[in-house]
Write a protein that holds these residues in place. Sequence first.
Motif, mmCIF file in Angstrom:
data_model
loop_
_atom_site.group_PDB
_atom_site.id
_atom_site.type_symbol
_atom_site.label_atom_id
_atom_site.label_comp_id
_atom_site.label_asym_id
_atom_site.label_seq_id
_atom_site.Cartn_x
_atom_site.Cartn_y
_atom_site.Cartn_z
ATOM 1 N N TRP A 101 0.812 -1.223 0.000
ATOM 2 C CA TRP A 101 0.000 0.000 0.000
ATOM 3 C C TRP A 101 0.847 1.276 0.000
ATOM 4 O O TRP A 101 0.538 2.213 -0.746
ATOM 5 C CB TRP A 101 -0.981 -0.029 1.166
ATOM 6 C CG TRP A 101 -2.175 -0.920 0.917
ATOM 7 C CD1 TRP A 101 -2.536 -1.496 -0.269
ATOM 8 C CD2 TRP A 101 -3.163 -1.325 1.867
ATOM 9 N NE1 TRP A 101 -3.677 -2.246 -0.113
ATOM 10 C CE2 TRP A 101 -4.088 -2.158 1.177
ATOM 11 C CE3 TRP A 101 -3.353 -1.076 3.223
ATOM 12 C CZ2 TRP A 101 -5.192 -2.735 1.819
ATOM 13 C CZ3 TRP A 101 -4.461 -1.648 3.865
ATOM 14 C CH2 TRP A 101 -5.363 -2.460 3.174
ATOM 15 N N GLU A 104 2.236 1.675 -3.550
ATOM 16 C CA GLU A 104 1.162 2.046 -4.470
ATOM 17 C C GLU A 104 0.763 3.512 -4.285
ATOM 18 O O GLU A 104 0.525 4.228 -5.271
ATOM 19 C CB GLU A 104 -0.055 1.142 -4.249
ATOM 20 C CG GLU A 104 0.114 -0.260 -4.784
ATOM 21 C CD GLU A 104 -1.113 -1.121 -4.532
ATOM 22 O OE1 GLU A 104 -1.428 -1.956 -5.388
ATOM 23 O OE2 GLU A 104 -1.749 -0.962 -3.465
ATOM 24 N N ALA A 105 0.695 3.957 -3.047
ATOM 25 C CA ALA A 105 0.313 5.347 -2.788
ATOM 26 C C ALA A 105 1.264 6.324 -3.474
ATOM 27 O O ALA A 105 0.862 7.418 -3.884
ATOM 28 C CB ALA A 105 0.288 5.608 -1.281
ATOM 29 N N PHE A 137 -7.345 -0.691 -9.217
ATOM 30 C CA PHE A 137 -7.820 0.682 -9.371
ATOM 31 C C PHE A 137 -7.691 1.149 -10.827
ATOM 32 O O PHE A 137 -7.086 0.484 -11.647
ATOM 33 C CB PHE A 137 -7.041 1.603 -8.435
ATOM 34 C CG PHE A 137 -7.160 1.199 -6.986
ATOM 35 C CD1 PHE A 137 -8.347 1.413 -6.289
ATOM 36 C CD2 PHE A 137 -6.120 0.569 -6.324
ATOM 37 C CE1 PHE A 137 -8.484 1.030 -4.962
ATOM 38 C CE2 PHE A 137 -6.241 0.182 -4.995
ATOM 39 C CZ PHE A 137 -7.422 0.407 -4.320
ATOM 40 N N THR A 164 -8.107 6.705 -2.233
ATOM 41 C CA THR A 164 -6.997 6.245 -3.070
ATOM 42 C C THR A 164 -6.840 7.217 -4.228
ATOM 43 O O THR A 164 -7.603 8.177 -4.359
ATOM 44 C CB THR A 164 -7.276 4.838 -3.631
ATOM 45 O OG1 THR A 164 -8.435 4.903 -4.485
ATOM 46 C CG2 THR A 164 -7.516 3.826 -2.517
ATOM 47 N N TRP A 166 -7.695 6.642 -7.059
ATOM 48 C CA TRP A 166 -8.850 6.471 -7.934
ATOM 49 C C TRP A 166 -10.065 7.243 -7.430
ATOM 50 O O TRP A 166 -10.792 7.853 -8.217
ATOM 51 C CB TRP A 166 -9.183 4.982 -8.051
ATOM 52 C CG TRP A 166 -10.505 4.677 -8.708
ATOM 53 C CD1 TRP A 166 -11.587 4.050 -8.154
ATOM 54 C CD2 TRP A 166 -10.893 4.974 -10.060
ATOM 55 N NE1 TRP A 166 -12.617 3.947 -9.043
ATOM 56 C CE2 TRP A 166 -12.221 4.502 -10.240
ATOM 57 C CE3 TRP A 166 -10.266 5.602 -11.136
ATOM 58 C CZ2 TRP A 166 -12.913 4.630 -11.428
ATOM 59 C CZ3 TRP A 166 -10.960 5.728 -12.337
ATOM 60 C CH2 TRP A 166 -12.255 5.256 -12.480
ATOM 61 N N LYS A 168 -11.851 9.411 -3.715
ATOM 62 C CA LYS A 168 -11.607 9.971 -2.382
ATOM 63 C C LYS A 168 -12.720 9.709 -1.380
ATOM 64 O O LYS A 168 -12.514 9.894 -0.180
ATOM 65 C CB LYS A 168 -11.394 11.485 -2.496
ATOM 66 C CG LYS A 168 -10.256 11.897 -3.429
ATOM 67 C CD LYS A 168 -8.926 11.270 -3.017
ATOM 68 C CE LYS A 168 -7.796 11.716 -3.949
ATOM 69 N NZ LYS A 168 -6.541 10.964 -3.680
#
Length: 447
Positions: A101, A104-105, A137, A164, A166, A168
Amino acid sequence: MTNPQAPQTCDLLIEAGFVVPVEPHGVVLEDHAVAVDGGVILAVLPIAEARARYAPKETVSRPDAALIPGLVNAHTHNPMTLLRGVADDLPLKVWLQQHIWPIEAAVISPAFVEDGVTLAIAELLRGGVTCVNENYFFPDVQAATYRRHGFRARIGLPVIDFPTAWAKSDDEYFDKAGEVHDQWRGDPLVATAFAPHAPYTVNDANFERVRMLADQLDLPVHLHLHETAQEVAQSIDEHGQRPIARLDRLGLINDRLIAVHMTQLTEAEIHLCAERGVSVVHCPESNLKLASGFCPACALARAGVTLAIGTDGVASNNDLDMFGETRTAAILAKTVADDAAALDAFAALRAATLGGAKAIGFDHIVGTIEAGKQADLACVDLSALETQPLHHVVSQLVYATGRHQVGDVWIAGRHKLRERVLVDMDAAGIVANARQWRERIAAVRTS
């Protein structure tokens, strides 16, 4: 005296030493051909009869090969090919929350998704896979990328309880899901499903919203479920019931549900899934690598549950090798069931083809080799010394064959891999691009 009937024209005739149609179950057809026109299978018949009946624009002859339905990877996160090997040898929660995570962020974007999917498509085609059930996503970018490369996919519309790149908010996840679904409704290659991440990342209200919209739009629900003992224990602590019981209370245990992993199941839960028509996707190598547990694949299949096979994402597998996954599924099932006859070779191949197609709602178009279905096909060379002598074709496919033996692949009758060479994809360019992402991700991890 009348003239003999003129041969019927068609686009393609594939002649193979063996055709494994999957349906009828347990059948292997020697020296048979498959006639294809307009992307659709016209007939499956002996080679001599096919040559007399059809005048094809192209004939592909593979006398030492088995022709099978294209494999269906029923659960994957294909953009994550770009994260192959970044956080190995860790338990699921540590792997996901402390490594995947955060990375990815930092890097997730439309470009990351497009490039990861493109790399995955190339790998999948070289392994005989023609269809995936996707869960990640930026589903809009995924769908466009699969469509551009002529690859069949059901795209997950993500729902998760935190912001994310993609979306919020809860409303934004659902609004965007509706937009992507509307954009791809009726497409011949790309369809959608709701993809709420997991019981531990989606609240009751959002699950209820997913159920209502899935019913309205007639969409499957693709969900990680009962993946680990920790997930089950957490659900009992927070909700007072196991995840399956909670989802049943919310109306989601039904024939729309594609339940992935399912390593922690009671006998009663297995029978509930069978009664309600739930499909289960078995991802044995990811479960083994993350020490998540063992899916009771044989017990599920014997109870009547549709069993499919998936690789999961490359970040936890670390490949998209459905031949390897199917072999692992078959062998692991025997140990888990304490029965050497459990999930035999024919049943394992069925799970990797028709089982996956049924699970994701594509069995009316793919999953078997029969007239009227789309010509999604893979040709597997069995002439190599590693697959000789050839006593039993399907046993050889499941227990001895490697994905490197896939020679040809077609999707909707279009040649996508020809004698191990990708058609209309730049393999060298894809590799070079993946190396650029390696440098970008490495910079994130050291910053």
